[in-house]
Every structure is written in structure tokens, then in C-alpha cells.
Design a protein around this motif. Structure first.
Motif, short mmCIF file in Angstrom:
data_model
loop_
_atom_site.label_atom_id
_atom_site.label_comp_id
_atom_site.label_asym_id
_atom_site.label_seq_id
_atom_site.Cartn_x
_atom_site.Cartn_y
_atom_site.Cartn_z
N LEU A 1 -14.50 7.57 -3.42
CA LEU A 1 -15.07 8.88 -3.12
C LEU A 1 -14.23 9.98 -3.75
CD1 LEU A 1 -15.91 8.36 0.67
CD2 LEU A 1 -17.57 8.82 -1.15
N ASN A 2 -14.85 11.14 -3.98
CA ASN A 2 -14.11 12.28 -4.51
C ASN A 2 -13.13 12.75 -3.43
OD1 ASN A 2 -15.93 11.98 -6.54
ND2 ASN A 2 -16.75 14.07 -6.45
N GLY A 3 -11.86 12.83 -3.80
CA GLY A 3 -10.85 13.23 -2.82
C GLY A 3 -9.92 12.10 -2.43
N VAL B 1 -10.41 14.25 7.65
CA VAL B 1 -9.56 14.72 6.55
C VAL B 1 -10.42 14.98 5.32
CG1 VAL B 1 -7.42 13.54 7.24
CG2 VAL B 1 -9.06 12.34 5.80
N ASP B 2 -9.88 15.76 4.39
CA ASP B 2 -10.61 16.07 3.16
C ASP B 2 -10.03 15.33 1.95
OD1 ASP B 2 -11.82 18.41 4.63
OD2 ASP B 2 -9.71 18.98 4.58
N THR B 3 -8.79 14.87 2.10
CA THR B 3 -8.12 14.19 0.99
C THR B 3 -7.38 12.98 1.53
OG1 THR B 3 -7.72 16.39 0.03
CG2 THR B 3 -6.49 14.54 -0.93
N VAL B 4 -7.43 11.89 0.78
CA VAL B 4 -6.70 10.68 1.17
C VAL B 4 -5.85 10.26 -0.02
CG1 VAL B 4 -6.90 8.24 1.79
CG2 VAL B 4 -8.50 9.90 2.76
N VAL B 5 -4.57 10.00 0.23
CA VAL B 5 -3.68 9.55 -0.84
C VAL B 5 -3.17 8.16 -0.48
CG1 VAL B 5 -1.58 10.03 -2.15
CG2 VAL B 5 -2.96 11.93 -1.28
N MET B 6 -3.38 7.20 -1.36
CA MET B 6 -2.97 5.82 -1.11
C MET B 6 -1.59 5.58 -1.70
SD MET B 6 -5.30 4.28 0.53
CE MET B 6 -7.03 4.46 1.01
N LEU C 1 -11.15 9.60 7.62
CA LEU C 1 -10.55 8.28 7.40
C LEU C 1 -10.72 7.50 8.69
CD1 LEU C 1 -8.96 6.60 5.34
CD2 LEU C 1 -6.86 7.46 6.38
N LYS C 2 -11.49 6.41 8.59
CA LYS C 2 -11.69 5.58 9.77
C LYS C 2 -10.54 4.58 9.86
CE LYS C 2 -15.56 3.18 11.79
NZ LYS C 2 -16.75 2.40 11.44
N CYS C 3 -9.88 4.56 11.02
CA CYS C 3 -8.69 3.72 11.17
C CYS C 3 -8.86 2.80 12.37
CB CYS C 3 -7.45 4.58 11.41
SG CYS C 3 -7.09 5.69 10.06
N ILE C 4 -8.01 1.78 12.41
CA ILE C 4 -7.98 0.90 13.57
C ILE C 4 -6.54 0.88 14.09
CG2 ILE C 4 -7.55 -1.23 12.22
CD1 ILE C 4 -9.57 -2.59 14.20
N LYS C 5 -6.41 0.80 15.40
CA LYS C 5 -5.06 0.74 15.98
C LYS C 5 -4.49 -0.67 15.77
CE LYS C 5 -4.46 4.40 19.15
NZ LYS C 5 -4.66 5.44 18.19
N MET C 6 -3.18 -0.72 15.63
CA MET C 6 -2.51 -2.00 15.40
C MET C 6 -1.50 -2.22 16.52
SD MET C 6 -3.83 -2.67 12.39
CE MET C 6 -2.87 -3.84 11.46
N GLU C 7 -1.18 -3.51 16.77
CA GLU C 7 -0.04 -3.80 17.65
C GLU C 7 0.83 -4.83 16.95
OE1 GLU C 7 -1.92 -5.02 21.24
OE2 GLU C 7 -2.65 -6.91 20.40
N LEU C 8 2.11 -4.89 17.37
CA LEU C 8 3.03 -5.79 16.68
C LEU C 8 2.95 -7.18 17.27
CD1 LEU C 8 6.12 -3.46 16.15
CD2 LEU C 8 4.36 -4.11 14.51
N GLY C 9 2.69 -8.15 16.39
CA GLY C 9 2.60 -9.53 16.84
C GLY C 9 3.86 -10.31 16.48
N GLU C 10 3.67 -11.56 16.08
CA GLU C 10 4.79 -12.45 15.72
C GLU C 10 5.48 -11.94 14.44
OE1 GLU C 10 5.67 -15.39 17.51
OE2 GLU C 10 4.46 -14.16 18.88
N PRO C 11 6.77 -12.24 14.28
CA PRO C 11 7.44 -11.86 13.03
C PRO C 11 6.81 -12.58 11.83
CG PRO C 11 9.05 -12.52 14.70
CD PRO C 11 7.69 -12.88 15.22
#
Ligand SMILES: Cc1cc2nc3c(=O)[nH]c(=O)nc-3n(C[C@H](O)[C@H](O)[C@H](O)COP(=O)(O)OP(=O)(O)OC[C@H]3O[C@@H](n4cnc5c(N)ncnc54)[C@H](O)[C@@H]3O)c2cc1C
Ligand SMILES: Cc1cc2nc3c(=O)[nH]c(=O)nc-3n(C[C@H](O)[C@H](O)[C@H](O)COP(=O)(O)OP(=O)(O)OC[C@H]3O[C@@H](n4cnc5c(N)ncnc54)[C@H](O)[C@@H]3O)c2cc1C
Ligand code: SF4
Ligand code: SF4
Ligand code: FES
Lengths: 467, 280
Positions: free
Chosen positions: A250-252, A386-391, A356-366
């Protein structure tokens, strides 16, 4: 022995002010501050700090000279082992290297080694003319080609020139310096500092040809044909990664490389005085937790974003970015969303980013790296508008050279295969070092690799002559 | 230094320059391009290598003045030097060595089509060409195209020369009357290429296009030039610029080409302003 001085904080621009400009954040020590800080070092007989430094700068020795007020002598000592001190003093992850092993750090705060190193380098630039280097004692008459002008290439070229070789650096971009000019922003590493170091390397007799892409404009085989007897590849790790989630075109949506190159190399923050534009939305999300992400998000603020987010899938402790830069980002008002991972970039009818659609994370096994692996929490999706996303997800080496050079072998992930002690690749006469071999690492490690390869090339060419 | 050795004004807004660039000329092949920058504060822009002379060490560029950088370039004359120029970039076109190929150039797109037509002609391919422009005075390289084609059709939007309409109409006429082509190569403005691809799609004739997204480095480093082909993301500067037109996501490509419309206007206004031509 007890400490006499103290660890003096380096003055910095106030956060509210600095997010309106691209000037350097940390302003430097005065001679008095430097001497006070230097007196804090207790001059260990067996200094841990030196072992923590990848190039073994003679730390207590140079600090002692600062304490005595003999800055010229301090500078000479630093330069014995580190040819880019003004850069390392600014960008080394000191808390992981020299300062981590400072004995004073065990109970209190370590000596501010990086800041002192920066001080002497800046003092030298202002107060001493760069010593014109002596003519090489034994000009060997041999030619060596260096590909890439980042810290690895510059260091390798400088060392070889000092040993009497005729060195030419071939650089793809229109400016020399690698990540130091296109990636790391002005407010952390002024481009005038990089230019100074590049000039120094040129003063050693190194020729720098910009606008030459090895593998396109000329090949490694051509270089040998033109009489270069060895080649050093310091081509870095310049390929951006994307997540492969919907909406990434997408643009942005920018890669951090594009975002930072437009901003730093092309000076988009000076548009329209400079011609290259950049689109900074009101709200900018940067995905990632390394130095690159911190630089990108802090650029966003300075480019005019009102809200700037870091989206990172692990927690704060796991962030690989330098502590100092994370602190700077916090002060500047960056909002950190930890344990959060993007799943989709959302756009409007016209194809511009809106969220930006996100999902929550939790810490599992190392996992393999020993860090606890983040796992998604089912059903926890939410949208950050948001209007801009930088990867800023990391980078890998560019295949242009390996694809066009018969005999060069690479790992699956793209890194060049080399012999560790020498930097020799799988092709005779071709050496490599820096990010091109290790993947994204640090300036000082790239310099170290450049140095190692320079001595290996010297040995190789000396032996070859004897044969 | 990349000195301009010769310059021809092809139309009021289209110019051809021959530039001293020996290293680029030595490696250049049809389909490749360069990226250049005119001034210290300038933008990096891609231009196709329209021709090259390995002996003389020169390359030929043909460009249309559409914005600030191309206008700056347009003012440079013989003896002036371009500050930075790098190449050759992109994959050389994989050109057929036999058979019958239709070459279609729209506007300044005739320039990038020409080296391919010439190379195929030299290999013995039967090249048929269509060249188009908005009006007769904007047509370029007609002589050059005639020299390497067995037939050349002309189309203008306003009907001032040849067919009254788009180059894509002419493709349709040729296909409808049963002319056979092994491949079609269409180069020009993005909307023109899209129209051509839509015309050839029902006939199933392989149609190559030369994509022209916005670029920065040209070496795969920034991703500005990405586009979707067959549902996969490609970087035009290293994977292209030639792609199978029937596999390109055109809506996305058109949308991405418009990212900086606003800024492009500001840049030109700023340029006019600096020269005393501020709009009130
Ligand atoms: C945004 C950002 C922030 C960073 N912050 C820090 C930090 O704070 N501290 C730290 O220690 N490290 C930091 N790093 C990492 C550090 O910059 C790199 O590890 C280091 O620059 C690697 O040096 P190098 O010489 O191997 O490659 P690079 O600096 O990447 O230089 C490679 C050069 O080679 C050129 N090149 C590539 N291919 C070709 C070719 N085919 N022909 C000709 N030239 C070519 C490139 O254009 C480039 O100029 C950061 C990196 C980034 C991107
Ligand atoms: C691989 C490649 C080859 C190209 N070859 C040629 C060529 O041989 N001759 C030629 O005249 N042009 C060519 N182009 C297009 C050329 O790069 C643009 O016209 C140029 O960048 C415009 O810059 P500007 O500053 O003058 O105008 P800007 O003000 O930046 O742009 C003006 C208008 O030009 C269009 N534009 C902007 N950037 C591009 C772009 N990268 N590609 C296409 N259109 C753009 C947009 O519609 C924009 O509104 C090529 C582009 C690519 C990617
Ligand atoms: S080069 Fe880096 S690690 Fe070594 S002393 Fe200087 S700041 Fe510390
Ligand atoms: S370990 Fe710390 S105190 Fe000891 S010499 Fe090094 S910097 Fe000074
Ligand atoms: S132009 Fe930067 S990756 Fe293609």
C-alpha cells in the motif's frame, strides 16, 4: 586505588527542541568535563575494558592522557588501533563492549569510554591538522580493489594504503560511507564526521570511485583482468526484509532502508530545497526493535509525525537496540507497543495506509537463541490507526556480487562464506568482511574485519610474489 | 565525469543526449537503464539506455520533461557534465532471436523500445512497430524505428498523424485482422501499457512491458520500486524492468506511481519560484 573524578553526563539537546531538528542530540564534552570524566578511571593494571573492545583500544593509556590534559597524545594512542574514533565513540554499543567490562561498572557506573573517545577525536579534528601521513615506505606497486565504502571497506583500504598498495574503492552509491551515510541519521552521526574520515582515507592515497556497481558496471573478473591482484568485498547487508503480510505494498509502507535513505542520503527533511520527497503521515508505526527501528522512528518525529510507535513482538528486555538510543526515543515521546506483532496493513479505497492490524503476543518457551519465543494470543487482534508504516525487520546481503562472480560461495541466508582468521572467500585473491559476511552487525566489527583482511591480503600478495 | 557530447531536441519536451560513460557503455545491453542525479541537492531518477557505443564510450538517453529533474536535465547542453550516473541497471531484455515481434512505443516510450527493436532486427527477427504520441509534433525516433522494422504504424491521440487514437487500438486492429506475432513488447506511460495488455490478453499473445515505478538506489536496497507480478512482490530495479504484462497488478502499479504527486508539484513550484516566477 579510589576514583577521583566522576562520570559526567554529556550535555544533550532537550527532547522538545531536538525533535524539531536533525542536529546532533549529544553535544560533546568540554575539556573540563572530559578531564573530570577521565579522572574517574582508576587505571587498572589488568583492564577489563580493553578486552571488551573488539579492536583493543588502549583505553587506560588514552584516558590517562586526557586526565593530564594532553589531548593530542590521547588522540595518537586511540588512533593506533582505531582509525574511526569519532564514529565509534558515537555509535559503538559501549554497554555491550568496553564499558560492560569496566571494573567500576560492577558496583556503580562504568567509565564513559565512548564519550571520551569521541571527545579526543573531535578535539583532534578541531585543533590539529590531520597529520599528513608519511609516504608509504615500500610502495609495492601492486593494485588492490575494495568493493563498498562502508566501515569495512574504508578500514581495509586505509590499512592497505599504509602498507604501500595502490587501492581503489568502488562504491555503488553517489557518496562514500555505506550505512554511515545512508542509514544512521545526522542527529546521531553528523555526515561531516563521516566526510572527515573519508577524506582521511583519501589522504592516504586511496582512490574512491563512486557510481560503480561491482557485478553490473564491472565484475570481479574484470577487476583481476585490469591488474588488481586482490579484491576485498565490503558490500554490507543492504537487502530489506518485508513481513509478507497483506497490504505491504500500500502507499505509505516503507522499508527502513528506503525511509532512512530518503531522509539521510537524499536529505528529504530539507525538501523542497533538496528534491527528494518523503511522505510522513501524522501517525507513523515502525515495526522492529533494533537500532534501525530506533533511527527510523526518531526520524519520523523529526519529519513531523505527531505520534510515533515502535511495534515489537518481544518485550523491552529483548530489544537489540542500544540502551542509549532506546532512552532517547522514550524521552522524545515514542510510544512502545511491546509483545505486539503486525498481521495486516489496512488501507483505504485509494490505496493509502490507514491502520496497522496487530495481534498481541506472549512469551513462550525459549527458542534457539535462548530468548523466550513470542507466540500470538488467539483473538487478540486490534488496529492501531496510522498513516505510515516502516518495516525495520533486519536486512540480508545483496546477491549482485555473488551472482556475478564464479567461485564465490554463500550461506543459505546470503552471507559470503569466508575463512574466519583471514576473511578469504572461496575464491583465490578475493577477501570479504563486515555485514556482507556476518549479516547486520556493528561498525566496529566491520572495521575489525576490514583490518583482518588487509593483513591477510598483504601476506597473500607478499607470498605470491615469492612464489 | 559524465559529459554531454551531443544533444538533439526531438520535440519541445523530449530531448536526446549522448553522454560520455565508458564503463556503462561497455556493459550495457538492451532493456537496461541508468540512474542519474544532476545536482548536489538533486533527486536520483532512472532513464533507459536508448543506445550505446562501446568504442566511443557513450550512451544515449532520451527523456521527456515532466518534472523538476527532467527539466533541469533538459537545460543542460553539450559540454555540461551530469553529476552522478550509475548503471547499467536491471536485467537485460530476453529478446527472441527469430520469428515475428510487434514493438509498441508510446510517447517517450519509443526510446526504450528502439534498442530492443534494433537488437532483434540485427538478429534477424521480423520487427513490426507501432509508435504513438499525443500529436504529430511529439512523435520521436520515427526514422530510427523505420530503419529496423519491416512496417511502422503511427497513431496520435488527436489524429494529426496516422491512426486517430491510441497505439492499443492499432494493436487490436492488427490482431483482429489475423496478424500473427510471437511476442509483443509495449513500452510507454503506465496507462498506455495497461491498455495494450488488456487488448492482447484475449488473444493470449505474450506481451512484455517495461515497468517504470519510482526508484531510489536501483540495486535492490530500498524496495521503493516493488510491484506485484503473479501475486508475488518483485523489485523492478533488479528483477525487471521487463515483466509479463498479463501478470502485473496494474491497479497497484498505477497507485504507487502517484505517491508523490503533491510533492512533485511543490518541487516544480519551488523551482519556478527560485527563478523569480512565483505564482501570486
Ligand atoms: C539504521 C542503522 C543504524 C545502525 N546503528 C548502528 C549503531 O548505532 N552502532 C553500530 O555499531 N552499528 C550500527 N549499525 C550497523 C552498522 O552500520 C553496520 O554493521 C556497518 O555499517 C557494516 O559495515 P560494512 O562496511 O560491512 O557495510 P555497509 O556500511 O553496509 O557498506 C557497504 C557499502 O557497499 C556498497 N555496495 C554494496 N554492494 C556493492 C556493489 N555491488 N558494488 C559497489 N558497492 C557496493 C554499499 O552501497 C555500501 O556503501 C546500524 C545500521 C543501520 C542500517
Ligand atoms: C526503469 C525506468 C526507465 C525509465 N526510462 C525513461 C526514459 O527513457 N525516458 C523518460 O523520459 N523517462 C523514463 N522513465 C521515467 C523517468 O524516470 C521519470 O520521468 C522521471 O523520474 C521524472 O522525474 P522528474 O523529477 O522530472 O519528475 P517528477 O516531478 O518526479 O514526476 C513527474 C511525473 O512523472 C511521473 N513519474 C515520476 N517518477 C516516475 C518514474 N520513476 N517513472 C515514470 N514516471 C514517473 C509521474 O507521473 C509524475 O507525476 C523511466 C523510469 C524507470 C523506472
Ligand atoms: S572502539 Fe568502541 S568498543 Fe572500542 S573503546 Fe571505542 S567505543 Fe569502546
Ligand atoms: S576497566 Fe574501567 S577503570 Fe579500569 S582501566 Fe578500564 S576504564 Fe579505567
Ligand atoms: S530502486 Fe531501490 S530497490 Fe529498486
Amino acid at each position: 586505588m579510589t576514583s577521583k573524578g566522576s562520570r559526567v553526563e554529556m550535555p544533550r539537546q532537550a527532547p522538545k527542541e531536538r525533535i524539531k531538528n536533525f542536529y546532533e542530540v549529544a553535544l560533546g564534552y568540554t575539556p573540563e568535563m572530559a578531564m573530570e570524566t577521565a579522572r574517574y578511571c582508576i587505571q587498572c593494571k589488568k583492564p577489563g575494558c580493553v578486552k571488551g573492545c573488539p579492536v583493543n583500544v588502549k583505553i587506560p593509556e588514552f584516558i590517562e592522557k586526557i586526565a593530564e590534559g594532553d589531548f593530542a597524545a590521547a588522540s595518537r594512542i586511540v588512533k593506533e588501533t582505531n582509525s574511526l574514533p569519532a564514529i565509534c565513540g558515537r555509535v559503538c554499543p559501549q554497554e555491550e563492549q568496553c564499558e560492560k567490562y569496566c571494573v567500576l561498572g560492577k558496583k556503580g557506573e562504568p567509565v564513559a569510554i565512548g564519550r571520551l573517545e569521541r571527545f579526543v577525536a573531535d578535539w583532534e579534528a578541531e585543533n590539529m591538522k590531520i597529520d599528513t601521513p608519511p609516504e608509504p615506505v615500500h610502495p609495492t606497486g601492486k593494485k588492490v580493489a575494495v568493493v563498498g565504502s562502508g566501515p569495512a571497506g574504508l578500514t581495509c583500504a586505509g590499512d592497505l594504503a599504509k602498507m604501500g598498495y595502490r587501492v581503489t574503492i568502488f562504491e555503488a552509491l553517489h557518496a562514500a560511507g555505506g550505512v554511515l551515510v545512508y542509514g544512521i541519521p545526522e542527529f546521531r552521526l553528523p555526515k561531516s564526521v563521516v566526510a572527515r574520515e573519508v577524506e582521511y582515507v583519501k589522504s592516504l592515497g586511496v582512490e574512491i570511485l563512486t557510481n560503480v556497481i561491482v557485478g553490473r558496471t564491472i565484475t570481479v573478473d574484470d577487476l583481476f583482468e585490469e591488474g588488481y591482484e586482490a579484491v576485498f568485498l565490503g558490500t554490507g547487508a543492504g537487502l530489506p526484509k518485508f513481513m509478507g503480510i497483506p497490504g505491504e505494498n500500500l502507499n505509505g509502507v516503507y522499508s527502513a532502508n528506503e525511509w532512512l535513505t530518503r531522509t539521510n542520503l537524499m536529505k528529504a527533511y530539507l525538501f523542497p530545497e533538496y528534491d527528494t520527497p518523503i511522505k510522513t503521515g501524522r501517525r507513523v508505526a515502525v515495526v522492529g526493535g533494533g537500532n534501525v527501528a530506533m533511527d527510523a522512528v526518531r526520524c519520523a518525529l523529526r519529519l513531523g509525525a505527531e505520534e510515533a510507535y515502535i511495534i515489537y513482538r518481544r518485550s523491552e528486555q529483548e530489544m537489540p537496540a542500544r540502551a542509549e538510543e532506546v532512552e532517547n526515543a522514550h524521552e522524545e515521546g515514542v510510544v512502545f507497543k511491546f509483545l505486539t506483532n503486525p498481521v495486516e496493513v489496512i488501507g483505504n479505497e485509494a490505496g493509502w495506509v490507514t491502520g496497522l492490524k496487530c495481534i498481541k503476543m506472549e512469551l513462550g518457551e525459549p527458542d534457539a537463541s535462548g530468548r523466550r519465543r513470542p507466540v500470538p494470543v488467539q483473538g487478540s487482534e486490534f488496529v492501531i490507526p496510522v498513516d505510515t508504516v516502516v518495516m525495520a525487520l533486519g536486512t540480508s546481503p545483496n546477491p549482485i556480487v555473488s551472482q556475478t562472480t564464479p567461485g564465490l560461495r554463500i550461506h543459505d541466508w546470503g552471507g559470503l562464506i569466508v575463512e574466519e582468521q583471514t576473511g578469504l572467500t572461496t575464491r583465490e585473491g578475493v577477501y570479504a568482511g563486515g555485514d556482507a559476511v556476518t549479516g547486520s552487525a556493528t561498525v566496529i566489527l566491520a572495521m575489525g574485519a576490514g583490518k583482518t583482511a588487509a593483513s591477510a591480503i598483504h601476506r597473500y600478495l607478499t607470498e605470491k610474489q615469492g612464489r | 565525469m559524465f559529459t554531454i557530447e551531443a544533444k538533439r531536441v526531438l520535440t519541445p519536451v523530449t530531448k536526446l543526449i549522448v553522454v560520455q560513460a565508458p564503463m556503462v557503455a561497455r556493459k550495457a545491453r538492451p532493456g537496461q537503464f541508468v540512474i542519474l542525479r544532476c545536482t548536489e541537492s538533486g533527486e536520483r531518477i532512472p532513464l533507459t539506455i536508448a543506445d550505446y557505443d562501446r568504442e566511443k564510450g557513450t550512451i544515449t538517453l532520451v527523456y521527456q520533461e515532466v518534472g523538476k529533474t527532467t527539466r533541469l536535465l533538459g537545460r543542460m547542453g553539450v559540454g555540461d557534465a551530469i553529476l552522478d550516473l550509475v548503471g547499467p541497471l536491471g536485467m537485460p531484455a530476453e529478446l527472441p532471436r527469430e520469428g515475428r515481434v510487434l514493438c509498441v512505443g508510446g510517447g517517450v516510450g519509443v526510446a526504450p523500445v528502439y534498442p530492443k527493436a534494433k537488437a532483434m532486427h540485427e538478429m534477424g527477427v521480423d520487427v513490426v512497430s507501432i509508435i504513438g504520441a499525443r500529436s504529430a509534433d511529439l512523435l520521436i525516433l520515427e526514422e530510427e524505428m523505420r530503419a529496423v522494422s519491416t512496417a511502422v504504424y503511427v497513431a496520435t491521440d488527436d489524429g494529426s498523424r496516422g491512426h486517430h487514437g491510441f497505439v492499443s487500438d492499432v494493436i487490436k486492429q492488427l490482431l483482429e485482422r489475423g496478424e500473427q506475432f510471437d511476442e509483443i513488447i509495449a513500452v510507454g506511460p503506465i496507462l498506455m501499457m495497461r491498455a495494450c495488455v488488456e487488448v492482447t490478453r484475449p488473444y493470449g499473445v505474450k506481451t512484455w512491458v517495461s515497468m517504470n515505478p519510482i526508484m531510489v538506489d536501483g540495486t535492490g536496497m530500498c524496495g521503493a520500486c516493488r510491484l506485484s507480478v503473479d501475486g508475488k512482490t518483485k523489485f523492478c530495479c533488479v528483477d525487471g524492468p521487463m515483466f509479463d504484462g498479463h501478470a502485473v497488478d496494474w491497479a497497484e502499479a498505477v497507485r504507487r506511481s502517484r505517491i508523490y504527486l503533491e510533492e512533485e508539484k511543490i518541487a516544480v513550484d519551488h523551482m519556478n519560484c527560485a527563478e523569480g516566477g512565483c505564482r501570486p
